[in-house]
Design an enzyme around this catalytic site. Structure first.
Site, short mmCIF file in Angstrom:
data_model
loop_
_atom_site.label_atom_id
_atom_site.label_comp_id
_atom_site.label_asym_id
_atom_site.label_seq_id
_atom_site.Cartn_x
_atom_site.Cartn_y
_atom_site.Cartn_z
N CYS A 18 0.85 -1.18 0.00
CA CYS A 18 0.00 0.00 0.00
C CYS A 18 0.89 1.23 0.00
O CYS A 18 2.11 1.13 0.12
CB CYS A 18 -0.86 0.02 1.26
SG CYS A 18 -1.83 -1.45 1.50
N ARG A 64 1.48 1.63 -5.87
CA ARG A 64 1.62 0.68 -4.76
C ARG A 64 0.28 0.04 -4.39
O ARG A 64 0.25 -0.91 -3.61
CB ARG A 64 2.20 1.38 -3.52
CG ARG A 64 3.58 1.99 -3.73
CD ARG A 64 4.06 2.67 -2.46
NE ARG A 64 4.20 1.70 -1.39
CZ ARG A 64 5.27 0.94 -1.20
NH1 ARG A 64 6.30 1.05 -2.01
NH2 ARG A 64 5.31 0.07 -0.22
N TRP A 73 -3.79 -1.64 -1.16
CA TRP A 73 -3.75 -2.87 -1.95
C TRP A 73 -4.19 -3.94 -0.98
O TRP A 73 -3.43 -4.42 -0.15
CB TRP A 73 -2.34 -3.13 -2.47
CG TRP A 73 -2.27 -4.36 -3.29
CD1 TRP A 73 -1.82 -5.60 -2.92
CD2 TRP A 73 -2.71 -4.51 -4.65
NE1 TRP A 73 -1.95 -6.49 -3.95
CE2 TRP A 73 -2.49 -5.85 -5.02
CE3 TRP A 73 -3.26 -3.64 -5.57
CZ2 TRP A 73 -2.81 -6.34 -6.28
CZ3 TRP A 73 -3.58 -4.13 -6.83
CH2 TRP A 73 -3.35 -5.45 -7.16
N ASN A 133 0.78 -0.18 6.31
CA ASN A 133 1.17 -0.97 5.13
C ASN A 133 1.86 -2.22 5.65
O ASN A 133 2.81 -2.14 6.41
CB ASN A 133 2.13 -0.18 4.24
CG ASN A 133 2.67 -1.04 3.10
OD1 ASN A 133 2.03 -2.02 2.71
ND2 ASN A 133 3.87 -0.72 2.63
N GLY A 134 1.36 -3.39 5.26
CA GLY A 134 1.95 -4.64 5.75
C GLY A 134 0.85 -5.62 6.12
O GLY A 134 -0.33 -5.41 5.79
N GLU A 164 5.26 -19.70 -22.33
CA GLU A 164 5.28 -18.40 -21.63
C GLU A 164 6.35 -17.48 -22.23
O GLU A 164 6.11 -16.28 -22.43
CB GLU A 164 5.52 -18.60 -20.13
CG GLU A 164 5.59 -17.34 -19.30
CD GLU A 164 4.40 -16.40 -19.42
OE1 GLU A 164 4.53 -15.22 -19.04
OE2 GLU A 164 3.34 -16.83 -19.97
N LYS A 176 5.52 -13.82 -23.81
CA LYS A 176 6.17 -12.58 -23.35
C LYS A 176 6.71 -11.79 -24.54
O LYS A 176 6.52 -10.60 -24.67
CB LYS A 176 7.31 -12.89 -22.35
CG LYS A 176 6.80 -13.31 -20.98
CD LYS A 176 6.40 -12.16 -20.13
CE LYS A 176 4.95 -11.97 -19.75
NZ LYS A 176 3.94 -12.89 -19.83
N GLU A 230 3.80 -10.39 -26.62
CA GLU A 230 3.06 -9.33 -25.93
C GLU A 230 3.74 -7.97 -26.04
O GLU A 230 3.10 -6.96 -26.31
CB GLU A 230 2.93 -9.66 -24.44
CG GLU A 230 1.86 -10.66 -24.07
CD GLU A 230 1.87 -10.97 -22.57
OE1 GLU A 230 0.80 -10.89 -21.94
OE2 GLU A 230 2.96 -11.27 -22.04
N HIS A 278 7.12 -32.80 -36.36
CA HIS A 278 5.78 -33.01 -36.92
C HIS A 278 5.22 -31.72 -37.53
O HIS A 278 4.01 -31.58 -37.69
CB HIS A 278 4.82 -33.54 -35.84
CG HIS A 278 5.34 -34.78 -35.18
ND1 HIS A 278 5.55 -35.95 -35.85
CD2 HIS A 278 5.75 -35.00 -33.90
CE1 HIS A 278 6.04 -36.86 -35.02
NE2 HIS A 278 6.16 -36.31 -33.84
N LYS A 326 -4.42 -5.04 -18.93
CA LYS A 326 -3.93 -5.82 -17.78
C LYS A 326 -4.94 -6.89 -17.39
O LYS A 326 -4.59 -7.98 -16.95
CB LYS A 326 -3.65 -4.89 -16.60
CG LYS A 326 -3.01 -5.58 -15.41
CD LYS A 326 -1.63 -6.10 -15.78
CE LYS A 326 -1.10 -7.12 -14.80
NZ LYS A 326 -0.02 -7.92 -15.36
C1 BG6 Z 1 -4.38 -10.49 -20.21
C2 BG6 Z 1 -3.11 -9.91 -19.58
O1 BG6 Z 1 -5.28 -9.45 -20.45
O2 BG6 Z 1 -4.99 -11.41 -19.33
C3 BG6 Z 1 -2.17 -11.06 -19.33
O3 BG6 Z 1 -2.52 -8.98 -20.49
C4 BG6 Z 1 -2.83 -12.08 -18.42
O4 BG6 Z 1 -0.98 -10.59 -18.74
C5 BG6 Z 1 -4.20 -12.53 -18.93
O5 BG6 Z 1 -2.00 -13.19 -18.28
C6 BG6 Z 1 -4.96 -13.23 -17.83
O6 BG6 Z 1 -5.21 -12.30 -16.79
P1 BG6 Z 1 -5.48 -12.75 -15.28
O7 BG6 Z 1 -5.64 -11.47 -14.55
O8 BG6 Z 1 -6.74 -13.56 -15.29
O9 BG6 Z 1 -4.31 -13.54 -14.84
#
Ligand code: BG6
Length: 610
Positions: free
Chosen positions: A2, A27, A77, A103-104, A483, A487, A490, A506, A605
């Site tokens: 936080c 934060r 948070w 915070n904590g 993954e 990355k 993305e 294959h 996000k």
């Molecule tokens: C996408 C994000 O919108 O959703 C990714 O850009 C994420 O980073 C994916 O992995 C799933 O999101 P969440 O919040 O369900 O893990």
């Protein structure tokens, strides 16, 4: 994580507090609040709002905060208690005189709360923090500093605290164990804050409060003591950096900062969830007996969380022999999944708001499955709709490309796998002891890899011109390859595919020529030799290979153009380590290509629509 800010001086506190708070929004941003001692009536004035700080500003516009020269403020948070106005900070005691921001996490808050309830204290919120305000009150006999000092001695856990009291408008108290807290020194005014950006526009003279220190702050005097009361002469630092850079703590991007936070996130998770050789899964909501009755698991998730789920399948089946299937959420809900009362559906999501995963969970629930979620956002929709919730506590993840939430999800899935292995009597005590010992060692190994960051950056830059990448892995590192590819896609927008290396012949091997870069995860494993032969097949077709290998592997360099070494660890744990160079390679290639790393095009996000 936080954000806290406090002010004491001659100026009107509230605008200073709100402006500073906005610089701490990275934060935590699920609720916020401000509290001051009003000059007009000497009483506390409190304003709290759900959601981003903009909501608090709107509230203050319609309900102005009276003038006051001492105050504290907080952006949250959530860890304990859903994000809402009641659980937002500051929290007051029952007399309404003492106000705190925190915070904590207070580990023993329930014990303290029950003891205080027996003394007649009434609590308004579900937070661990409110307990502190009442604890201070229970020690308060007119000396605020003494009351805080006594109260914090009873706290078990991490805390950065700011405390004010309407009886003492001349004083602001601060204390810390674990969570960061600084004191900013001004002319006839002083500040406390979780981080420098909050107060940089007012002063560059900073005291970094140390663990086990408490400060009594007046507008013209700061006195610091350790918890046993011994006076401390603090070191005053002069900060020189720009505001923006600080929120990123000196990293160029939030993603890079979050990559560097992974070791701490896992360390705290293992400290909290591993007691000796026992896995403590607070929030699981299932007894060992109920866990033992689980005879199949379905993991549902999207994006990066889906890849964590795939690693989860390998480790859960390996340690517990409970069959696991993994579904992308958007497919699960439409495939009429076979679910019974013995089915445990494990939903993995950083945000807890991803519409596809929520819909998958509702589908499974309607079919009688038990829902356990692994989630990073406290009080999110997914958390509220689950029978059990395992919070990853990775802190806010700002970078759209998920990094620390991914490794935290891995951490939780490994802990759950050990727990299942134990209740299903598949894991001997010695095996549990070994894997827990190796797990606890992972955070330290992260720091070793990060020390080698510039070499990884050099390899990334050397290969940033390639127009297409393949990522290959086998067994428990097949999902790691997926993954790695995600990355890169993305944040650099380069077409990249993750593949099970055994699948190469294959189809995808048709893609291999001197214009292709292939990242091969070839860490120590039972399929290492198979991986080497895949690399030979690629090399013989002029493909450029970046190999992720285990330190001490003397032969791998013959088969690859570049090698990134990761430290030796338990073969089952290599997904934790192998993903780190992949995050960094994607990051440095995206930076080289001038991409907006934290907010890549077309992505969000959390996707809250189907
Ligand atoms: C996408 C994000 O919108 O959703 C990714 O850009 C994420 O980073 C994916 O992995 C799933 O999101 P969440 O919040 O369900 O893990």
């Amino acid at each position: 994580m936080c954000g806290i800010i406090g002010y004491i001086g001659d100026k009107n506190a509230s605008p200073i507090l709100v402006n500073g708070l906005k610089k701490l929004e990275y934060r935590g941003y699920d609720s916020s609040g401000i509290g001051i001692v009003s000059l007009s009536d000497g009483k506390l004035a409190l304003r709290k709002a759900h959601g981003k700080i903009a909501n608090l500003e709107k509230l203050i516009k319609s309900h102005p905060v009276p003038a006051g020269t001492v105050g504290i403020s907080h952006t949250r948070w959530a860890t304990h208690g859903a994000p809402n106005r009641v659980n937002a900070h500051p929290h007051a005691d029952s007399s309404g005189k003492i106000l705190i921001v925190h915070n904590g996490i207070i580990e023993n808050y329930e014990t303290l709360k029950n003891a205080l309830k027996k003394k007649g204290h009434k609590f308004l919120s579900d937070t661990d923090t409110e307990v502190i305000a009442h604890l201070i009150e229970s020690h308060y006999k007119g000396d605020l500093f003494l009351a805080v000092k006594k109260a914090i001695k009873e706290l078990d856990g991490a805390f950065a605290l700011g405390v004010i009291c309407s009886d003492h408008p001349e004083t602001l108290i601060a204390a810390r164990v674990g969570s960061p807290l600084i004191i900013g020194l001004g002319k006839n005014e002083n500040f406390i804050a979780s981080d420098v950006p909050a107060i940089l526009e007012h002063t560059r003279k900073i005291i970094y409060l140390k663990d086990g220190q408490i400060a009594s702050i007046r507008k013209d005097k700061v006195s610091i003591f350790n918890f046993s009361g011994k006076s401390v002469i603090p070191k005053i630092d002069k900060v020189t950096f720009k505001v923006d850079s600080v929120a990123k703590q000196g990293y160029a991007h939030f993603m890079l900062k979050e990559v560097h936070e992974q070791a701490d996130v896992l360390k705290q998770m293992f400290q909290r969830r591993l007691k000796g050789d026992s896995v403590v899964l607070e929030g699981l909501g299932l007894t060992d007996k109920q866990l033992k009755a689980v005879n199949n698991i379905i993991i549902v998730a999207c994006g990066t969380a889906y890849h964590a789920g795939m690693v989860g399948r390998y480790i859960i089946e390996h340690l517990s022999s409970v069959p696991v299937s993994v579904d992308v959420s958007s497919e699960f809900r439409y495939r009429n999944p076979i679910v019974s009362k013995q089915t445990l559906v494990l939903a993995v999501s950083q945000s807890g708001e991803t519409a596809d995963t929520l819909a998958a969970v509702r589908e499974a629930k309607a079919k009688g499955a038990k829902i356990i979620s692994i989630c990073n956002v406290v009080g999110s929709s997914l958390a509220r709709e689950s029978d059990g919730i395992l919070y990853t506590h990775a802190g806010p993840e700002i970078g759209v490309a998920s990094t620390k939430a991914y490794t935290a999800q891995l951490g939780m899935l490994y802990l759950l796998a050990i727990k299942l292995g134990f209740v299903h009597k598949r894991l001997a005590k010695t095996a549990i002891h070994k894997i827990i010992k190796d797990l606890k060692h992972i955070p330290a190994l992260y720091n070793k890899i990060l020390k080698n960051k510039s070499a990884i950056a050099a390899i990334a830059k050397k290969n940033s011109h390639f127009g297409c990448f393949l990522f290959l892995g086998r067994n428990i590192n097949f999902p790691t390859a997926l993954e790695g590819a995600l990355k890169l896609k993305e944040i650099s927008y380069i077409p990249a595919e993750g593949y099970a290396a055994g699948e190469m012949k294959h189809g995808p091997i048709a893609l291999i020529d001197e214009y292709r870069a292939v990242v091969c995860i070839a860490t120590e494993s039972d399929t290492y030799e198979k991986m080497i032969s895949n690399m030979q097949e690629i090399k013989s077709r002029k493909g450029k290979i970046i190999a992720i290998a285990t330190e001490g592997d003397k032969t791998i360099a013959h088969h690859a153009t570049h090698v990134v070494y990761v430290p030796k660890t338990n073969k089952l744990l290599t997904p934790f380590l192998a993903v780190l160079p992949l995050q960094l390679i994607a990051y440095f290639i995206a930076v080289k290509r001038g991409c907006d790393v934290d907010q890549p095009r077309n992505l969000a996000k959390s996707v809250t629509v189907e």
